[in-house]
Design a protein around this motif. Structure first.
Motif, PDB file in Angstrom:
ATOM      1  N   PRO A   1       0.749  -1.293   0.077  1.00  0.00           N
ATOM      2  CA  PRO A   1      -0.158   0.112   0.018  1.00  0.00           C
ATOM      3  C   PRO A   1       0.978   1.166   0.068  1.00  0.00           C
ATOM      4  N   VAL A   2       1.226   1.752  -1.194  1.00  0.00           N
ATOM      5  CA  VAL A   2       2.294   2.760  -1.283  1.00  0.00           C
ATOM      6  C   VAL A   2       1.863   4.009  -0.719  1.00  0.00           C
ATOM      7  N   SER A   3       0.644   4.409  -0.720  1.00  0.00           N
ATOM      8  CA  SER A   3      -0.058   5.791  -0.351  1.00  0.00           C
ATOM      9  C   SER A   3       0.076   5.433   1.247  1.00  0.00           C
ATOM     10  N   ASP A   4      -0.015   4.307   1.853  1.00  0.00           N
ATOM     11  CA  ASP A   4      -0.028   4.262   3.328  1.00  0.00           C
ATOM     12  C   ASP A   4       1.384   3.957   3.903  1.00  0.00           C
ATOM     13  N   ALA A   5       2.474   4.309   3.120  1.00  0.00           N
ATOM     14  CA  ALA A   5       3.935   3.843   3.575  1.00  0.00           C
ATOM     15  C   ALA A   5       4.149   4.923   4.799  1.00  0.00           C
ATOM     16  N   VAL A   6       4.886   4.323   5.825  1.00  0.00           N
ATOM     17  CA  VAL A   6       5.110   5.192   7.074  1.00  0.00           C
ATOM     18  C   VAL A   6       6.344   5.895   6.649  1.00  0.00           C
ATOM     19  N   LEU A   7       6.166   7.503   6.877  1.00  0.00           N
ATOM     20  CA  LEU A   7       7.254   8.335   6.899  1.00  0.00           C
ATOM     21  C   LEU A   7       8.454   8.000   7.478  1.00  0.00           C
TER      22      LEU A   7
ATOM     23  N   ASP B   1      19.594  -3.372  -5.040  1.00  0.00           N
ATOM     24  CA  ASP B   1      20.750  -3.137  -3.886  1.00  0.00           C
ATOM     25  C   ASP B   1      20.729  -1.582  -3.764  1.00  0.00           C
ATOM     26  N   THR B   2      19.304  -1.077  -3.864  1.00  0.00           N
ATOM     27  CA  THR B   2      19.162   0.493  -3.481  1.00  0.00           C
ATOM     28  C   THR B   2      18.127   0.196  -2.014  1.00  0.00           C
ATOM     29  N   LEU B   3      18.796   1.299  -1.261  1.00  0.00           N
ATOM     30  CA  LEU B   3      17.981   1.549  -0.031  1.00  0.00           C
ATOM     31  C   LEU B   3      17.466   3.079  -0.177  1.00  0.00           C
ATOM     32  N   LEU B   4      15.827   2.804  -0.029  1.00  0.00           N
ATOM     33  CA  LEU B   4      15.160   4.279  -0.127  1.00  0.00           C
ATOM     34  C   LEU B   4      14.389   4.506   1.413  1.00  0.00           C
ATOM     35  N   GLU B   5      14.184   5.815   1.563  1.00  0.00           N
ATOM     36  CA  GLU B   5      13.596   6.203   2.744  1.00  0.00           C
ATOM     37  C   GLU B   5      12.313   6.955   2.313  1.00  0.00           C
ATOM     38  N   VAL B   6      11.083   6.505   2.860  1.00  0.00           N
ATOM     39  CA  VAL B   6       9.866   7.222   2.510  1.00  0.00           C
ATOM     40  C   VAL B   6       9.895   8.534   3.291  1.00  0.00           C
ATOM     41  N   SER B   7       9.682   9.618   2.230  1.00  0.00           N
ATOM     42  CA  SER B   7       9.980  10.967   2.644  1.00  0.00           C
ATOM     43  C   SER B   7       8.735  11.830   2.428  1.00  0.00           C
ATOM     44  N   ALA B   8       7.809  11.659   1.631  1.00  0.00           N
ATOM     45  CA  ALA B   8       6.733  12.868   1.431  1.00  0.00           C
ATOM     46  C   ALA B   8       5.770  11.917   0.605  1.00  0.00           C
ATOM     47  N   PRO B   9       4.453  12.671   0.749  1.00  0.00           N
ATOM     48  CA  PRO B   9       3.246  12.189  -0.166  1.00  0.00           C
ATOM     49  C   PRO B   9       3.405  13.013  -1.569  1.00  0.00           C
ATOM     50  N   ARG B  10       3.030  12.766  -2.579  1.00  0.00           N
ATOM     51  CA  ARG B  10       2.645  13.637  -3.768  1.00  0.00           C
ATOM     52  C   ARG B  10       1.564  14.596  -3.681  1.00  0.00           C
ATOM     53  N   VAL B  11       1.967  15.852  -3.689  1.00  0.00           N
ATOM     54  CA  VAL B  11       0.932  16.950  -3.913  1.00  0.00           C
ATOM     55  C   VAL B  11       0.571  17.267  -5.260  1.00  0.00           C
ATOM     56  N   PRO B  12      -0.686  17.007  -5.722  1.00  0.00           N
ATOM     57  CA  PRO B  12      -1.172  17.334  -7.087  1.00  0.00           C
ATOM     58  C   PRO B  12      -0.926  18.754  -7.368  1.00  0.00           C
ATOM     59  N   CYS B  13      -0.690  19.043  -8.861  1.00  0.00           N
ATOM     60  CA  CYS B  13      -0.721  20.486  -9.383  1.00  0.00           C
ATOM     61  C   CYS B  13      -1.193  20.788 -10.637  1.00  0.00           C
ATOM     62  N   ALA B  14      -1.293  21.721 -10.889  1.00  0.00           N
ATOM     63  CA  ALA B  14      -2.037  22.165 -12.235  1.00  0.00           C
ATOM     64  C   ALA B  14      -1.288  21.554 -13.159  1.00  0.00           C
ATOM     65  N   THR B  15      -0.076  21.114 -13.352  1.00  0.00           N
ATOM     66  CA  THR B  15       0.485  20.390 -14.356  1.00  0.00           C
ATOM     67  C   THR B  15      -0.086  18.923 -14.457  1.00  0.00           C
ATOM     68  N   PHE B  16      -0.263  18.252 -13.170  1.00  0.00           N
ATOM     69  CA  PHE B  16      -1.026  17.039 -13.403  1.00  0.00           C
ATOM     70  C   PHE B  16      -2.265  17.084 -13.797  1.00  0.00           C
ATOM     71  N   GLN B  17      -2.718  18.039 -13.331  1.00  0.00           N
ATOM     72  CA  GLN B  17      -4.362  18.507 -13.975  1.00  0.00           C
ATOM     73  C   GLN B  17      -4.427  18.254 -15.685  1.00  0.00           C
TER      74      GLN B  17
END
Length: 222
Positions: A95-101, A109-125
């Motif tokens: 559940p990617v949208s419920d990933a814990v910050l 072999d990559t280690l990633l840290e959950v850092s932020a939600p995506r905030v929709p913008c006019a470009t996305f619209q």
């Protein structure tokens, strides 16, 4: 649920012209074959145009869940292939949208840290071509999540995804996006040392909104 894994790795296909002050966008991302190198600022072959609002170490990699994409595809009545959300990674089984910050995800072999939600913008619209897309996306709050890169490496389609560490506070990117529980959210900077300045600003905006709503309610009750 299927075993968590990468379905596709996506980078910029072409820059597009969009109306408004941004001018150009790199939201058009599409899958690429093989393994893709991941550095502290993102994937090799990828970039952002609006560097004032996107990219940087706290938004180095963006992931979206296939399960969320399928729900949107059903609503919109069209296919939403990997990369359509501007994501670098189309994932399944988590559940990617419920990933814990602050959680650490091992992919390849990559280690990633959950850092932020995506905030929709006019470009996305504009890119979506769907009526009231930003409002609909906001109400659903299936935002996907951004990562910062803790250990550089390479990622390819088919790689397993493993959550190797999850903070006890349990505050998710969805929680940060919606701002529904301010009691928990205001404690986030104290319990999660990796919180970025952008997240702190987002929390402050939520606090102002809640205060304004409370003031309006109090005034109406008089």
């Amino acid at each position: 649920m299927t075993d968590p894994r990468v379905l596709a790795v996506c980078v910029v296909h072409a820059e597009l012209e969009v109306p408004g002050r941004v001018g150009r966008t790199a939201i058009d991302k599409r899958p690429v074959p093989g393994r893709v190198r991941v550095g502290t600022l993102g994937l090799a072959g990828d970039h952002v145009c609006d560097t004032a609002h996107h990219g940087g170490t706290h938004q180095a990699v963006y992931a979206y869940a296939e399960e969320d994409a399928r729900r949107w595809a059903g609503e919109l009545g069209r296919e939403l292939p990997a990369g359509w959300f501007g994501e670098n990674l189309r994932l399944t089984g988590l559940p990617v949208s419920d990933a814990v910050l602050g959680a650490h995800w091992r992919i390849g072999d990559t280690l990633l840290e959950v850092s932020a939600p995506r905030v929709p913008c006019a470009t996305f619209q504009h890119w979506s071509g769907a009526a009231q897309w930003v409002k609909r996306f906001t109400l659903r709050s299936d935002t996907g999540c951004y990562f910062r890169v803790l250990e550089e490496g390479a990622i390819g389609a088919g790689d397993p995804v493993e959550v190797v560490y999850e903070p006890a506070h349990g505050i998710t990117v969805r929680d940060v996006f919606t701002g529904a529980d301010m009691d928990r959210l205001t404690r986030l900077p104290d319990v999660e040392p990796t919180v970025s300045d952008d997240i702190r600003k987002q929390i402050a905006r939520h606090a102002r909104r809640h205060a304004a709503t409370a003031g309006t309610t109090t005034g109406a009750a008089r």
